[in-house]
Design an enzyme around this catalytic site. Structure first.
Site, short mmCIF file in Angstrom:
data_model
loop_
_atom_site.label_atom_id
_atom_site.label_comp_id
_atom_site.label_asym_id
_atom_site.label_seq_id
_atom_site.Cartn_x
_atom_site.Cartn_y
_atom_site.Cartn_z
N HIS A 41 2.40 4.17 -3.27
CA HIS A 41 1.94 3.58 -2.03
C HIS A 41 2.47 2.17 -1.81
O HIS A 41 2.43 1.66 -0.69
CB HIS A 41 0.40 3.62 -1.94
CG HIS A 41 -0.30 2.62 -2.80
ND1 HIS A 41 -0.88 2.95 -4.01
CD2 HIS A 41 -0.55 1.30 -2.63
CE1 HIS A 41 -1.45 1.88 -4.54
NE2 HIS A 41 -1.27 0.87 -3.71
N ASP B 101 0.94 9.09 -7.35
CA ASP B 101 0.99 7.71 -6.87
C ASP B 101 1.88 6.85 -7.77
O ASP B 101 1.53 5.73 -8.14
CB ASP B 101 -0.40 7.08 -6.76
CG ASP B 101 -0.39 5.82 -5.90
OD1 ASP B 101 0.60 5.59 -5.18
OD2 ASP B 101 -1.36 5.04 -5.95
N SER C 55 -1.37 -3.75 -6.99
CA SER C 55 -0.96 -2.35 -7.13
C SER C 55 0.45 -2.26 -7.73
O SER C 55 1.37 -2.94 -7.28
CB SER C 55 -0.98 -1.66 -5.78
OG SER C 55 -2.29 -1.44 -5.34
#
Length: 423
Positions: A115, A152, A235
């Site tokens: 992402h 992911d 992230s």
């Protein structure tokens, strides 16, 4: 001042904490004539704090240069609802994003979250990806090596980056983690580049939705929970243990709404276990810039419902009790509409349906098997099966609980993941 503890007991406690410095040994008497008095509890605590601080500083100095700051840009077309009044068409704007990553080998491969580098609509890679490392003033372009939306995870590589800037961080063993271990998170929270936070491992097997399925939903999988501060921008960054080994990839946080509706930190962050990424790494490196998908059994769901976003597969629990009773189906489970010939599911003897009926809002194919569990976990959607398959490799097996033709008591069927499952 607290009374001195027996010397042997103190030594065991210190060794259990990994405290073996000379200073600490000198403070802990082993008995005998002339031995100095035992250190007080506050002194021992202060020494332990100093040891922990030194360990954190050592980790940062050695491995922070392997951290990567990632920036993305996407060309987005926006339609102005009032533009027609002035004869204006759709407007193009650039949407920017930031995240983190880290080097995993001397070739310069950077592991991060999917992402972080995804396109604006979540499908495929961003229009532009650049990376910057510590000590480098300018960012350089990066190209996609492989994308794994369901996990992911993504692998990218900088273009024309001097090898002196490539500092891989060693990968640890997330299967050996224990609750209470030290955890150091590195990344760029809120775009604040090269930041470090510290906490502990709060859980080693928290089940949370992450990754992206065909329907856009997250796929439930095992994650590491930590109280080390993780925020947007973290992230893709590494979560390290006290040895400086990567044990996870920071991916998301739990953030309940405040009284005013604003998100607030709850001290609960999640990381993808590094062993999941390690197992996937060869496939990412060989993807040629394309997608790496989770293994499949060769199944097509037999229940499909219509939504504004298109047709989506669904579990039996979406049907009413009356409809399930009329069709002779269980209250929940994944109804099989078709089994692909030659697939692992076909080799294991699973069977699809024979009769398709349309109904307001969707269609259903009847007569096929119903999967009610996978490796002991309840199943009511295709994502439930995918969640069990995520950590599997070629040659592994998955045990399915099925109701033959949707009827009778569940029976166990073992499916072996052949090479066909990974094509």
């Amino acid at each position: 001042m607290a009374a001195p503890r027996p010397a042997v007991a103190i030594t065991l406690v210190l060794l259990g904490l990994g405290l073996g410095a000379t200073l600490l040994r000198d403070q802990v008497p082993l008995g005998g004539a002339g031995a100095p008095p035992a250190a007080s509890a506050p002194a021992r605590e202060a020494a332990a704090r100093l040891q922990n601080e030194q360990n954190t500083m050592d980790i940062v100095s050695r491995y922070e240069p392997g951290l990567v700051f990632i920036s993305t840009a996407n060309q987005v077309v926006r339609a102005d609802p009032m533009g027609w009044m002035f004869g204006e068409g759709p407007q193009t704007e650039v949407q920017q994003g930031v995240g983190s990553g880290f080097f995993v080998n001397a070739q310069g491969d950077i592991l991060t979250n999917y992402h972080v580098v995804a396109a604006e609509n979540g499908v495929g890679a961003a229009d532009s990806i650049t990376v910057r490392v510590m000590g480098q003033a300018q960012a350089v372009p990066a190209r996609v090596i492989g994308l794994a939306p369901q996990y992911d995870l993504a692998l990218i590589r900088p273009v024309k980056l001097d090898k002196k800037w490539i500092r891989p961080i060693p990968l640890g063993n997330s299967d050996a983690l224990k609750v209470g271990q030290k955890a150091v998170a590195m990344g760029a929270p809120f775009g604040l580049e090269f930041s470090v936070t510290e906490g502990i491992v709060s859980s080693t097997a928290r089940q949370v939705p992450m990754g992206f399925s065909a329907g856009g939903q997250g796929i439930t999988q095992k994650a590491i929970q930590t109280d080390a501060a993780i925020n947007p921008g973290n992230s893709g960054g590494p979560l390290l243990d006290s040895g400086g080994n990567v044990i996870g990839i920071n991916t998301q946080i739990y953030s309940p709404s405040g009284q005013a509706g604003a998100a607030q930190s709850a001290g609960v962050g999640f990381a993808i276990p590094i062993n999941a990424a390690r197992n996937l790494l060869p496939r990412l490196q060989g993807a040629g810039g394309g997608l790496v998908l989770a293994p499949t059994l060769g199944l097509e769901p037999g229940l499909v419902i219509r939504t504004r976003g298109g047709d989506l597969p669904a579990g039996l629990s979406v049907l009413s009790s009356a409809a399930l009773a009329d069709l002779g189906l269980p209250d929940s489970g994944l109804l099989l509409g078709r089994v692909e010939p030659g697939s692992p599911a076909a080799e294991a003897g699973l069977k699809g349906g024979r009769e398709t009926r349309a109904f307001p809002g969707g269609r259903i194919t009847l007569g096929g098997d119903v999967i009610v569990s996978a490796d002991g976990q309840p199943v009511d959607a295709l994502e439930d099966v995918q969640a069990v398959l995520l950590g599997k490799q070629e040659g592994d097996t998955v045990t399915l609980g099925i109701r033959r033709g949707g009827q009778g008591e569940p029976q166990q069927v073992r499916v072996t993941l052949s090479a066909r499952a990974f094509q």
